[in-house]
Design a protein around this motif. Structure first.
Motif, PDB file in Angstrom:
ATOM      1  N   THR A   1      36.066 -36.020  75.746  1.00 48.33           N
ATOM      2  CA  THR A   1      37.384 -35.438  75.469  1.00 48.33           C
ATOM      3  C   THR A   1      38.226 -35.298  76.740  1.00 48.33           C
TER       4      THR A   1
ATOM      5  N   GLN B   1      40.792 -32.511  77.294  1.00 44.22           N
ATOM      6  CA  GLN B   1      41.707 -32.210  76.181  1.00 44.22           C
ATOM      7  C   GLN B   1      40.906 -31.439  75.142  1.00 44.22           C
ATOM      8  N   PHE B   2      41.512 -30.458  74.464  1.00 39.54           N
ATOM      9  CA  PHE B   2      40.761 -29.675  73.492  1.00 39.54           C
ATOM     10  C   PHE B   2      40.172 -30.604  72.422  1.00 39.54           C
TER      11      PHE B   2
ATOM     12  N   THR C   1      36.132 -27.448  72.974  1.00 37.10           N
ATOM     13  CA  THR C   1      36.572 -26.887  74.251  1.00 37.10           C
ATOM     14  C   THR C   1      37.684 -27.693  74.902  1.00 37.10           C
ATOM     15  N   THR C   2      38.358 -27.032  75.815  1.00 33.08           N
ATOM     16  CA  THR C   2      39.332 -27.706  76.686  1.00 33.08           C
ATOM     17  C   THR C   2      38.672 -28.206  77.962  1.00 33.08           C
ATOM     18  N   GLU C   3      37.390 -27.812  78.189  1.00 31.06           N
ATOM     19  CA  GLU C   3      36.735 -28.101  79.475  1.00 31.06           C
ATOM     20  C   GLU C   3      36.277 -29.557  79.563  1.00 31.06           C
TER      21      GLU C   3
ATOM     22  N   GLN D   1      41.217 -21.614  79.847  1.00 32.44           N
ATOM     23  CA  GLN D   1      40.160 -22.318  79.132  1.00 32.44           C
ATOM     24  C   GLN D   1      40.085 -21.775  77.717  1.00 32.44           C
TER      25      GLN D   1
END
Ligand code: BGC
Length: 344
Positions: free
Chosen positions: A252, A255-256, A275-277, A335
């Motif tokens: 990803t 990107q979320f 996650t956005t991580e 985050q």
């Protein structure tokens, strides 16, 4: 939705609380403002039977005596910083060393051992607990006063959502994560080796025997690290030095989106992680060794629980190959991570 608050204990005369969040379908999340520790998550299995699916203690005392970061907020930097040293804007910094010659999970007294200011917030569709902590300039060796806010939310559709924000007054590395140990078998006493995991990652960070990153980024293709197709954790764990304890580089790319899915066939319980991580540490509870007796009298043997720690890359501050993890004055660290619970 309402949040119940009770006294959990005292630390140096300061009250520490336990908050209980319950949603419409009965899912329950318990959190203490000591370390922002999630002490229990009760979700149903495929037959509707609720059970606690996280490792931890039933009293504050347990967490004060010994904890391998059960359920906690981890910071200022999750995972290891090699030799506790880094150079930032031409200045050398030395951090506290709490794992041999290295710095682990924010140091001797990391965010997991702080008392956070807690504010319950509720509306019709969710209940949240806002946790705030200001890490002073120089704490554990890190530069800058860092204001951190973590909001835990339980929604009516069985999502446990974690939103992190932070601001600093001096440039600092930052890498926050959440360290709940999950066991979807609940309190049955069964370990996590037959849980099926899928991780949306083509690559991972290679590690030295002491678990610091080598700096190399490797492909999972054709290795025992490949979980792009769902597989039982135990299928190949014996062929991985020490077990799984690696930062997966999520496809990803910051990107979320969906990072992973964990499924226990017997109970039918599922967790989906979003996650956005850019990374996720998959830690298979390799250092649990039976010396800890947790809640419900359960003996936490090796691989009794696992962590899915969404994060930036470990030791990024020292690894030229890894994306930068520096927060500067005027910027906001953000985050969002969601653990969504269900059954199949
Ligand atoms: C790390 C492990 C470490 C554990 C501490 C995990 O996040 O990846 O290497 O031993 O935390 O309990």
């Amino acid at each position: 939705m309402e949040i119940a608050k009770e006294l959990f204990g005292k630390i140096d005369g300061t009250d520490v609380f336990l908050f209980t969040l319950v949603n419409k379908s009965g899912m329950q999340l318990q959190v203490t403002n000591y370390g922002g520790i999630v002490t229990s998550i009760k979700v149903p299995d495929k037959n509707g039977k609720f059970d606690d699916i996280v490792l931890g203690y039933d009293s504050l005392k347990g967490y004060l005596i010994e904890t391998p970061y059960f359920g906690a907020i981890v910071g200022r930097c999750a995972n290891r910083i090699s030799y506790g040293k880094f150079t930032l804007d031409g200045k050398d910094y030395t951090l506290s060393l709490n794992e041999g010659p290295h710095h682990l999970h924010g140091g001797t007294v990391g965010f997991d051992k702080k008392i956070w200011q807690a504010t319950p917030m509720t509306d019709d569709s969710s209940s949240s607990l806002k946790l705030q902590y200001t890490s002073p300039d120089g704490e554990e060796g890190y530069p800058g006063n860092l204001d951190v806010t973590v909001v835990y939310t339980l929604t009516n559709d069985n999502k446990f959502q974690i939103e992190y924000t932070a601001k600093t007054d001096k440039a600092t590395p930052i890498n926050l994560t959440h360290h709940t140990y999950f066991n979807l078998a609940g309190t049955s006493g069964r370990n996590i080796l037959d849980h099926i995991i899928q991780i949306n990652a083509d690559r991972y960070c290679s590690t030295n025997p002491d678990l610091t990153p080598t700096g190399e980024i490797l492909n999972v293709e054709g290795t025992n690290m490949d979980f792009r197709t769902p597989l039982p954790i135990g299928a190949r764990i014996g062929m991985v030095r020490g077990g799984y304890d690696h930062n997966y580089i999520l496809n990803t790319k910051g990107q979320f989106g969906k990072a992973a899915e964990l499924y226990d066939e017997k109970s039918g319980r599922v967790i989906e992680v979003f996650t956005t991580e850019p990374g996720m540490q998959f830690y298979s509870g390799n250092f649990l060794d039976g010396s800890i007796v947790g809640e419900y009298g359960l003996v936490y043997q090796k691989n009794y629980g696992l962590c899915l720690e969404t994060q930036r890359f470990p030791d990024a501050i020292n690894q030229p190959n890894f994306p930068d993890n520096i927060l500067r004055p005027g910027e906001t660290y953000k985050q969002l991570t969601i653990y969504k619970f269900g059954v199949r």
